[in-house]
Design a protein around this motif. Structure first.
Motif, PDB file in Angstrom:
ATOM      1  N   HIS A   9     -15.837 -14.037   4.017  1.00 33.95           N
ATOM      2  CA  HIS A   9     -15.781 -14.798   2.765  1.00 33.95           C
ATOM      3  C   HIS A   9     -16.855 -14.316   1.791  1.00 33.95           C
ATOM      4  CE1 HIS A   9     -15.572 -18.233   0.051  1.00 33.95           C
ATOM      5  NE2 HIS A   9     -16.849 -18.483   0.279  1.00 33.95           N
ATOM      6  N   TYR A  10     -18.081 -14.177   2.266  1.00 30.36           N
ATOM      7  CA  TYR A  10     -19.159 -13.751   1.381  1.00 30.36           C
ATOM      8  C   TYR A  10     -18.960 -12.308   0.912  1.00 30.36           C
ATOM      9  CZ  TYR A  10     -21.771 -17.991   2.484  1.00 30.36           C
ATOM     10  OH  TYR A  10     -22.175 -19.296   2.608  1.00 30.36           O
ATOM     11  N   ARG A  11     -18.447 -11.447   1.785  1.00 30.86           N
ATOM     12  CA  ARG A  11     -18.188 -10.063   1.360  1.00 30.86           C
ATOM     13  C   ARG A  11     -17.124 -10.013   0.267  1.00 30.86           C
ATOM     14  NH1 ARG A  11     -18.288  -9.039   7.398  1.00 30.86           N
ATOM     15  NH2 ARG A  11     -20.451  -8.405   7.806  1.00 30.86           N
ATOM     16  N   ALA A  12     -16.100 -10.856   0.380  1.00 30.58           N
ATOM     17  CA  ALA A  12     -15.069 -10.903  -0.666  1.00 30.58           C
ATOM     18  C   ALA A  12     -15.644 -11.390  -1.991  1.00 30.58           C
ATOM     19  CB  ALA A  12     -13.915 -11.806  -0.226  1.00 30.58           C
ATOM     20  N   CYS A  13     -16.742 -12.154  -1.916  1.00 31.07           N
ATOM     21  CA  CYS A  13     -17.424 -12.603  -3.136  1.00 31.07           C
ATOM     22  C   CYS A  13     -18.318 -11.515  -3.719  1.00 31.07           C
ATOM     23  CB  CYS A  13     -18.270 -13.840  -2.846  1.00 31.07           C
ATOM     24  SG  CYS A  13     -17.305 -15.333  -2.535  1.00 31.07           S
ATOM     25  N   GLY A  14     -18.473 -10.393  -3.000  1.00 29.58           N
ATOM     26  CA  GLY A  14     -19.314  -9.310  -3.491  1.00 29.58           C
ATOM     27  C   GLY A  14     -20.755  -9.402  -3.057  1.00 29.58           C
ATOM     28  N   VAL A  15     -21.060 -10.192  -2.049  1.00 29.51           N
ATOM     29  CA  VAL A  15     -22.430 -10.360  -1.576  1.00 29.51           C
ATOM     30  C   VAL A  15     -22.804  -9.174  -0.694  1.00 29.51           C
ATOM     31  CG1 VAL A  15     -23.981 -11.834  -0.226  1.00 29.51           C
ATOM     32  CG2 VAL A  15     -22.217 -12.864  -1.675  1.00 29.51           C
ATOM     33  N   GLY A  16     -24.002  -8.630  -0.894  1.00 26.68           N
ATOM     34  CA  GLY A  16     -24.478  -7.511  -0.089  1.00 26.68           C
ATOM     35  C   GLY A  16     -24.779  -7.919   1.340  1.00 26.68           C
ATOM     36  N   GLU A  17     -24.840  -6.916   2.227  1.00 27.57           N
ATOM     37  CA  GLU A  17     -24.964  -7.193   3.660  1.00 27.57           C
ATOM     38  C   GLU A  17     -26.264  -7.925   4.009  1.00 27.57           C
ATOM     39  OE1 GLU A  17     -22.761  -6.917   6.196  1.00 27.57           O
ATOM     40  OE2 GLU A  17     -21.401  -6.532   4.529  1.00 27.57           O
ATOM     41  N   GLU A  18     -27.354  -7.590   3.359  1.00 25.16           N
ATOM     42  CA  GLU A  18     -28.617  -8.272   3.669  1.00 25.16           C
ATOM     43  C   GLU A  18     -28.515  -9.762   3.351  1.00 25.16           C
ATOM     44  OE1 GLU A  18     -33.419  -8.114   2.613  1.00 25.16           O
ATOM     45  OE2 GLU A  18     -32.038  -6.610   1.778  1.00 25.16           O
ATOM     46  N   ASP A  19     -27.952 -10.077   2.178  1.00 19.74           N
ATOM     47  CA  ASP A  19     -27.805 -11.489   1.811  1.00 19.74           C
ATOM     48  C   ASP A  19     -26.763 -12.189   2.675  1.00 19.74           C
ATOM     49  OD1 ASP A  19     -29.764 -11.711  -0.146  1.00 19.74           O
ATOM     50  OD2 ASP A  19     -28.445 -10.962  -1.723  1.00 19.74           O
ATOM     51  N   VAL A  20     -25.718 -11.466   3.109  1.00 15.30           N
ATOM     52  CA  VAL A  20     -24.750 -12.070   4.031  1.00 15.30           C
ATOM     53  C   VAL A  20     -25.467 -12.553   5.290  1.00 15.30           C
ATOM     54  CG1 VAL A  20     -22.795 -11.608   5.567  1.00 15.30           C
ATOM     55  CG2 VAL A  20     -22.712 -10.825   3.197  1.00 15.30           C
ATOM     56  N   GLY A  21     -26.364 -11.735   5.820  1.00 13.75           N
ATOM     57  CA  GLY A  21     -27.105 -12.132   7.007  1.00 13.75           C
ATOM     58  C   GLY A  21     -27.941 -13.375   6.781  1.00 13.75           C
ATOM     59  N   HIS A  22     -28.593 -13.451   5.617  1.00  6.62           N
ATOM     60  CA  HIS A  22     -29.392 -14.644   5.297  1.00  6.62           C
ATOM     61  C   HIS A  22     -28.505 -15.882   5.175  1.00  6.62           C
ATOM     62  CE1 HIS A  22     -33.029 -12.406   4.904  1.00  6.62           C
ATOM     63  NE2 HIS A  22     -32.677 -11.770   3.799  1.00  6.62           N
ATOM     64  N   LEU A  23     -27.359 -15.717   4.534  1.00  5.31           N
ATOM     65  CA  LEU A  23     -26.479 -16.869   4.291  1.00  5.31           C
ATOM     66  C   LEU A  23     -25.871 -17.398   5.580  1.00  5.31           C
ATOM     67  CD1 LEU A  23     -24.743 -15.587   1.039  1.00  5.31           C
ATOM     68  CD2 LEU A  23     -26.340 -17.496   1.220  1.00  5.31           C
ATOM     69  N   LEU A  24     -25.597 -16.526   6.533  1.00  4.76           N
ATOM     70  CA  LEU A  24     -25.030 -16.998   7.798  1.00  4.76           C
ATOM     71  C   LEU A  24     -26.010 -17.893   8.548  1.00  4.76           C
ATOM     72  CD1 LEU A  24     -23.183 -13.837   9.153  1.00  4.76           C
ATOM     73  CD2 LEU A  24     -22.203 -15.832   8.024  1.00  4.76           C
ATOM     74  N   LYS A  25     -27.293 -17.668   8.381  1.00  3.37           N
ATOM     75  CA  LYS A  25     -28.291 -18.499   9.059  1.00  3.37           C
ATOM     76  C   LYS A  25     -28.314 -19.920   8.512  1.00  3.37           C
ATOM     77  CE  LYS A  25     -31.284 -14.546  10.051  1.00  3.37           C
ATOM     78  NZ  LYS A  25     -32.595 -13.896   9.768  1.00  3.37           N
ATOM     79  N   ARG A  26     -27.842 -20.110   7.258  1.00  4.02           N
ATOM     80  CA  ARG A  26     -27.839 -21.450   6.669  1.00  4.02           C
ATOM     81  C   ARG A  26     -26.964 -22.406   7.454  1.00  4.02           C
ATOM     82  NH1 ARG A  26     -25.191 -21.927   2.230  1.00  4.02           N
ATOM     83  NH2 ARG A  26     -26.333 -23.659   1.325  1.00  4.02           N
TER      84      ARG A  26
END
Length: 354
Positions: free
Chosen positions: A145-162
């Motif tokens: 979902h976050y990748r489809a929004c254009g979020v970079g891989e580093e931020d994807v990792g941070h967001l999954l921890k939320r």
């Protein structure tokens, strides 16, 4: 990305009437209306508090919302049980919605008092779902979902921890629930209350309206000073929560008069709800206009559009809310025919103005 100027200036904030200029000290309730106590508890966020309400009722107290399920809130409730409640139990627990600052202590309070739990069905089921352990499949879906929004891989990792935060800031739920539905009537503290539900900030947030005494518990749907977060999440990526929220604002603005005392989930109690719902509606219209200008220059991803709405540095916690909020506006504009969305060869969704 350079922030886009609004196509028209922001209006001046509306003037509301505040019967209380200061909140109660955290953990020390004050009477806000006859038979209703206003209790404020601390939160470890930029929004540093949540408002709860206690109603003097037959044989004990009816509680509206619970606070966050953390150690500080447990300590506050331990003290309240020995002072404020004075041996009188919580006999009924009403939870407005599934966010942890409102439902977080429900399990702890159930163990202590075993009160009947009253929640909208979708909010109860969502909270039960989020309190289960996360699986690799859930995390993979969120990452996609976050990748489809254009979020970079580093931020994807941070967001999954939320996603782990919900498990650490809730204390469970009672096994059974009495469903709250729009139009239900409740007798609380000698008053007749009508249940109103609204989408947007959550799936089916419950509010209470006492027309006779002109008192409205708005939960997080209408706040005096901030706009409630309205977000899209990975479990329903094409949802239009903003459309539901705007419909709810129109309903509330027509139903609850200027003279009603509004008891919100955050900020101060106030009067002037129709003025505030009109202001919130305009706020979201301006946000959509800013996005339309940005997407008229070139097709843009959700992540590229976040600075249009939030032109400041965002930590991972704030970034998650910002992406959800931006996507809520984009989905609403797609549903109303203002934007078109398409997927490029990189799998990222991009939006353009029609």
């Amino acid at each position: 990305m350079t922030p886009i100027a609004s196509p028209r200036p922001r209006p001046e904030p509306v003037r509301l009437d505040f019967p209380h200029t200061e909140p109660p000290v955290a953990g020390k309730p004050m009477e806000v209306a006859p038979g209703i106590l206003w209790l404020r508890l601390a939160l470890p966020y930029a929004l540093d508090h949540v408002n709860l309400y206690l109603f003097e009722d037959a044989g004990g107290w009816t509680l509206f919302d619970t606070g966050l399920g953390d150690d500080r809130t447990r300590a506050a409730w331990d003290e309240l049980c020995g002072t404020l409640l004075n041996g009188r139990p919580i006999t009924r627990l009403i939870v407005s919605h599934a966010h942890p600052d409102h439902v977080g202590m429900a399990g702890w309070l159930h163990e202590r008092f075993a009160p009947p739990l009253l929640m909208p069905r979708s909010e109860y089921l969502l909270s039960q779902l989020l309190q289960r352990q996360r699986t690799p499949e859930v995390e993979a879906g969120e990452a996609a979902h976050y990748r489809a929004c254009g979020v970079g891989e580093e931020d994807v990792g941070h967001l999954l921890k939320r996603g782990l935060n919900y498990l650490t800031r809730t204390t469970g739920l009672a096994h059974s629930n009495r469903r709250l539905a729009s139009g239900d009537r409740l007798s609380i503290g000698g008053r007749d209350w009508r249940v109103i539900t609204g989408g947007g900030h959550s799936l089916e947030q419950a509010m209470l309206w006492c027309e006779a005494d002109r008192i409205f518990l708005s939960a997080d749907q209408v706040l005096a000073r901030i706009s409630p977060n309205v977000s899209v999440y990975s479990m329903e990526p094409q949802a239009d929560p903003l459309g539901g929220y705007l419909d709810s604002l129109a309903e509330l603005g027509a139903m609850v008069g200027e003279d009603a005392l509004v008891l919100p989930g955050h900020n101060l109690p106030f009067r002037g709800l129709p003025r505030r719902t009109a202001e919130l509606t305009e706020h979201h219209a301006l946000r959509c206009e800013r996005l339309a200008v940005a997407c008229g220059e070139a097709p843009r991803s959700c992540a590229e559009l976040v600075p249009v709405l939030f032109p400041r540095h965002l930590d991972p916690h704030q970034l998650g809310f910002a992406i959800g909020e931006a996507l809520a506006h984009l989905n609403h504009m797609v549903s109303t025919g203002t934007l078109a969305v398409g997927e490029g060869g990189d799998g990222v969704l991009r939006y353009r103005t029609l």
